[in-house]
Design a protein around this motif. Structure first.
Motif, PDB file in Angstrom:
ATOM      1  N   GLU A  21       6.240   7.031  -3.912  1.00 42.48           N
ATOM      2  CA  GLU A  21       7.400   7.027  -4.807  1.00 42.48           C
ATOM      3  C   GLU A  21       7.133   6.233  -6.085  1.00 42.48           C
ATOM      4  N   LEU A  22       5.982   5.600  -6.182  1.00 43.10           N
ATOM      5  CA  LEU A  22       5.641   4.799  -7.353  1.00 43.10           C
ATOM      6  C   LEU A  22       5.028   5.702  -8.420  1.00 43.10           C
ATOM      7  N   SER A  23       5.858   6.404  -9.141  1.00 45.92           N
ATOM      8  CA  SER A  23       5.405   7.448 -10.060  1.00 45.92           C
ATOM      9  C   SER A  23       4.622   6.923 -11.260  1.00 45.92           C
ATOM     10  N   CYS A  24       4.718   5.643 -11.585  1.00 45.32           N
ATOM     11  CA  CYS A  24       3.975   5.075 -12.726  1.00 45.32           C
ATOM     12  C   CYS A  24       2.580   4.600 -12.334  1.00 45.32           C
ATOM     13  N   LEU A  25       2.252   4.684 -11.060  1.00 40.53           N
ATOM     14  CA  LEU A  25       0.993   4.158 -10.557  1.00 40.53           C
ATOM     15  C   LEU A  25      -0.210   4.836 -11.214  1.00 40.53           C
ATOM     16  N   LYS A  26      -1.107   4.025 -11.777  1.00 42.59           N
ATOM     17  CA  LYS A  26      -2.327   4.545 -12.406  1.00 42.59           C
ATOM     18  C   LYS A  26      -3.562   4.228 -11.579  1.00 42.59           C
ATOM     19  N   ARG A  27      -3.549   3.086 -10.910  1.00 49.29           N
ATOM     20  CA  ARG A  27      -4.708   2.673 -10.109  1.00 49.29           C
ATOM     21  C   ARG A  27      -4.226   2.268  -8.718  1.00 49.29           C
ATOM     22  N   LEU A  28      -4.897   2.828  -7.724  1.00 49.08           N
ATOM     23  CA  LEU A  28      -4.544   2.531  -6.336  1.00 49.08           C
ATOM     24  C   LEU A  28      -5.812   2.215  -5.568  1.00 49.08           C
ATOM     25  N   GLY A  29      -5.911   0.993  -5.098  1.00 50.00           N
ATOM     26  CA  GLY A  29      -7.068   0.554  -4.330  1.00 50.00           C
ATOM     27  C   GLY A  29      -6.763   0.547  -2.848  1.00 50.00           C
ATOM     28  N   LEU A  30      -7.465   1.388  -2.118  1.00 53.50           N
ATOM     29  CA  LEU A  30      -7.259   1.501  -0.668  1.00 53.50           C
ATOM     30  C   LEU A  30      -8.571   1.361   0.097  1.00 53.50           C
ATOM     31  N   SER A  31      -9.538   0.671  -0.479  1.00 51.83           N
ATOM     32  CA  SER A  31     -10.814   0.525   0.220  1.00 51.83           C
ATOM     33  C   SER A  31     -10.655  -0.412   1.406  1.00 51.83           C
ATOM     34  N   GLN A  32     -11.443  -0.162   2.431  1.00 51.37           N
ATOM     35  CA  GLN A  32     -11.474  -0.982   3.647  1.00 51.37           C
ATOM     36  C   GLN A  32     -10.100  -1.152   4.292  1.00 51.37           C
ATOM     37  N   THR A  33      -9.331  -0.059   4.332  1.00 47.97           N
ATOM     38  CA  THR A  33      -8.018  -0.117   4.971  1.00 47.97           C
ATOM     39  C   THR A  33      -7.995   0.637   6.291  1.00 47.97           C
ATOM     40  N   GLN A  34      -9.126   1.170   6.694  1.00 44.83           N
ATOM     41  CA  GLN A  34      -9.267   1.925   7.941  1.00 44.83           C
ATOM     42  C   GLN A  34      -8.429   3.195   7.975  1.00 44.83           C
ATOM     43  N   LEU A  35      -8.140   3.751   6.800  1.00 45.02           N
ATOM     44  CA  LEU A  35      -7.393   5.007   6.748  1.00 45.02           C
ATOM     45  C   LEU A  35      -8.201   6.113   7.415  1.00 45.02           C
TER      46      LEU A  35
ATOM     47  N   ASN B 234       0.255  10.249 -12.540  1.00 46.96           N
ATOM     48  CA  ASN B 234      -0.346   9.308 -13.486  1.00 46.96           C
ATOM     49  C   ASN B 234      -1.585   8.621 -12.931  1.00 46.96           C
ATOM     50  N   LEU B 235      -1.910   8.890 -11.679  1.00 46.75           N
ATOM     51  CA  LEU B 235      -3.026   8.223 -11.017  1.00 46.75           C
ATOM     52  C   LEU B 235      -4.356   8.643 -11.643  1.00 46.75           C
ATOM     53  N   ILE B 236      -5.110   7.643 -12.129  1.00 46.52           N
ATOM     54  CA  ILE B 236      -6.411   7.935 -12.723  1.00 46.52           C
ATOM     55  C   ILE B 236      -7.551   7.311 -11.922  1.00 46.52           C
ATOM     56  N   GLU B 237      -7.215   6.406 -11.013  1.00 52.54           N
ATOM     57  CA  GLU B 237      -8.245   5.761 -10.199  1.00 52.54           C
ATOM     58  C   GLU B 237      -7.731   5.591  -8.776  1.00 52.54           C
ATOM     59  N   LEU B 238      -8.511   6.094  -7.838  1.00 53.28           N
ATOM     60  CA  LEU B 238      -8.167   6.001  -6.421  1.00 53.28           C
ATOM     61  C   LEU B 238      -9.416   5.583  -5.662  1.00 53.28           C
ATOM     62  N   ASP B 239      -9.400   4.385  -5.114  1.00 51.96           N
ATOM     63  CA  ASP B 239     -10.554   3.867  -4.374  1.00 51.96           C
ATOM     64  C   ASP B 239     -10.312   4.046  -2.883  1.00 51.96           C
ATOM     65  N   LEU B 240     -11.070   4.940  -2.275  1.00 53.05           N
ATOM     66  CA  LEU B 240     -10.959   5.204  -0.837  1.00 53.05           C
ATOM     67  C   LEU B 240     -12.222   4.807  -0.091  1.00 53.05           C
ATOM     68  N   SER B 241     -13.061   4.021  -0.722  1.00 52.34           N
ATOM     69  CA  SER B 241     -14.340   3.662  -0.111  1.00 52.34           C
ATOM     70  C   SER B 241     -14.143   2.852   1.166  1.00 52.34           C
ATOM     71  N   ARG B 242     -15.146   2.978   2.033  1.00 49.39           N
ATOM     72  CA  ARG B 242     -15.200   2.233   3.296  1.00 49.39           C
ATOM     73  C   ARG B 242     -13.966   2.444   4.168  1.00 49.39           C
ATOM     74  N   ASN B 243     -13.619   3.692   4.334  1.00 49.61           N
ATOM     75  CA  ASN B 243     -12.530   4.068   5.224  1.00 49.61           C
ATOM     76  C   ASN B 243     -13.054   5.016   6.281  1.00 49.61           C
ATOM     77  N   ARG B 244     -12.171   5.463   7.136  1.00 46.54           N
ATOM     78  CA  ARG B 244     -12.540   6.357   8.229  1.00 46.54           C
ATOM     79  C   ARG B 244     -11.878   7.715   8.075  1.00 46.54           C
ATOM     80  N   LEU B 245     -11.833   8.195   6.852  1.00 44.66           N
ATOM     81  CA  LEU B 245     -11.200   9.484   6.581  1.00 44.66           C
ATOM     82  C   LEU B 245     -11.952  10.585   7.307  1.00 44.66           C
TER      83      LEU B 245
END
Length: 86
Positions: A28-42, A54-65
């Motif tokens: 719901e955070l429509s203004c979000l440009k950068r979202l860091g989700l590394s090492q969250t075990q997703l 508006n998201l231009i950067e999404l870090d999903l590194s080191r997860n279990r996708l």
């Protein structure tokens, strides 16, 4: 949830927060440009993440996708192509 009160938030870093599931309130955070989700075990990423226009950067590194929705796979494929083509 409290996070929805931060409607103008542009950067959110949850790196290392072993939440396993992405809270839907973040979508719901429509203004979000950068979202860091590394090492969250997703293990999965909801296709609704694409609604963050508006998201231009999404870090999903080191997860279990393990399983991504076709829409997300297509987006990653397009981004990879954009990076490799001069």
């Amino acid at each position: 949830q409290e996070i929805t009160r931060l409607s103008g938030l542009t950067n959110l870093y949850l790196n290392g927060n072993h939440s396993v599931v992405l809270p839907y309130e973040i979508l719901e955070l429509s203004c979000l440009k950068r979202l860091g989700l590394s090492q969250t075990q997703l293990t999965e990423l909801p296709p609704e993440i694409l609604s963050l226009s508006n998201l231009i950067e999404l870090d999903l590194s080191r997860n279990r996708l393990t399983d991504l929705a076709p829409e997300i796979k297509q987006l990653f494929h397009e981004v990879t192509l954009m990076k490799t083509v001069p």
